[in-house]
Design an enzyme around this catalytic site. Sequence first.
Site, PDB file in Angstrom:
ATOM      1  N   LYS A 287     -12.554  -1.882   6.114  1.00  0.00           N
ATOM      2  CA  LYS A 287     -11.746  -2.870   6.814  1.00  0.00           C
ATOM      3  C   LYS A 287     -12.110  -2.942   8.294  1.00  0.00           C
ATOM      4  CE  LYS A 287      -8.018  -2.025   3.535  1.00  0.00           C
ATOM      5  NZ  LYS A 287      -8.248  -3.232   2.737  1.00  0.00           N
TER       6      LYS A 287
ATOM      7  N   ASP B 168      -1.698   6.648   6.446  1.00  0.00           N
ATOM      8  CA  ASP B 168      -2.752   5.782   5.934  1.00  0.00           C
ATOM      9  C   ASP B 168      -2.998   4.712   6.994  1.00  0.00           C
ATOM     10  OD1 ASP B 168      -4.347   3.886   4.708  1.00  0.00           O
ATOM     11  OD2 ASP B 168      -3.083   3.644   2.940  1.00  0.00           O
TER      12      ASP B 168
ATOM     13  N   TRP C 168       0.813  -1.215   0.000  1.00  0.00           N
ATOM     14  CA  TRP C 168       0.000   0.000   0.000  1.00  0.00           C
ATOM     15  C   TRP C 168       0.846   1.264   0.000  1.00  0.00           C
ATOM     16  CZ3 TRP C 168      -4.656   0.671  -1.610  1.00  0.00           C
ATOM     17  CH2 TRP C 168      -5.494  -0.440  -1.689  1.00  0.00           C
TER      18      TRP C 168
END
Length: 367
Positions: free
Chosen positions: A202, A178, A104
């Site tokens: 999530k 993030d 990511w």
Amino acid sequence: MTVIYNFSAGPAVLPKEVLQQAAAEMLDWHGSGMSVMEMSHRGAEFMSIMDAAQQDLRDLLAIPANYKILFLQGGGLGENAIVPMNLMGLRPDATIDFVHTGSWSGKSIKEAQKYAKVNVAASAAENGFTSVPARDSWKLTADAAYVHLCTNETIDGVEYHFVPDVAADTNGAPIVADMSSHILSREIDVSRYGVIFGGAQKNIGPAGLTIAIVRDDLLGQALPCCPSAFDWKIVAENGSMYNTPPTYAIYIAGLVFQWLKRQGGVAAMEQKNIAKATLLYDYLDSTDFYENRVEKAYRSRMNVPFYLKDETLNASFLAAAKERGLLQLKGHKSVGGMRASIYNAMPFEGVQALVHFMQEFAQASHK
């Protein structure tokens, strides 16, 4: 009837209580005669949902008054573009520093390069993304616009268990984090960050909602190319209502926030998450049938990748797990193996069931 435990990395499991409440309110929310999906986003009914969700999130994370909570769209991947578009307008020639810890943060680097100069201050690529680079190895820009971290790598299973110090570790540059896959799973000091963002699907709610927590002094710095609907200053001034927000996703997120409060808040949830992760990692470390490749100091509590030493057994492992009601354990296609995502909504009993199955599968395979 088989009890189902869903280990998906996202969209992920939601608390059963939340789903039951949403089902009960599906056709008629609080006597309004409307489903939340049918409400005007500017009507009094939905505004009360929005206000409660924002306040509950502020309470759960102890978000200081000088930070705005923004309900957006586009997911964490979209924010990889939205962040530089919002922070580079005043200093378009400045550099963004990144610490590369996995899939990511890699995507974030690639996206940011479209809008600004990027410096990869440190990378864990050489060790296969099994750790966070030591802070004294970070080669930071002297006057970076900001430092971007992915504090939990969903695919690689690497998590920061420390917060860099802005003065000592980032040369005074604000930290953009993030936190898509571990926000609300552990206590954090929001004041240590300039921006925190994450997709909801999530650990918060359904796909479609993205949350950004932005310090006030970082508003109003957008590049001219930034769409108005993603300009944090415009969104903040309009109370996340500049355009039609993802109303149902916000409603579900609000129910999750209320559920978290009933569990004792983030501090209590962190202790539960430690217990779940410890159970699974202790078993992985005790056997030579499976392995986790992440260095112990950097293992994620939320996303646990693991591998069967004999990968010819992968298909039979997944098939047997599904028969036992243990779903979505296949690892990401980019890294293979298996992955158990054990977010807030995964009960301790689910991890117990997984470990028990893994023990039985290993024993049967050794025969």
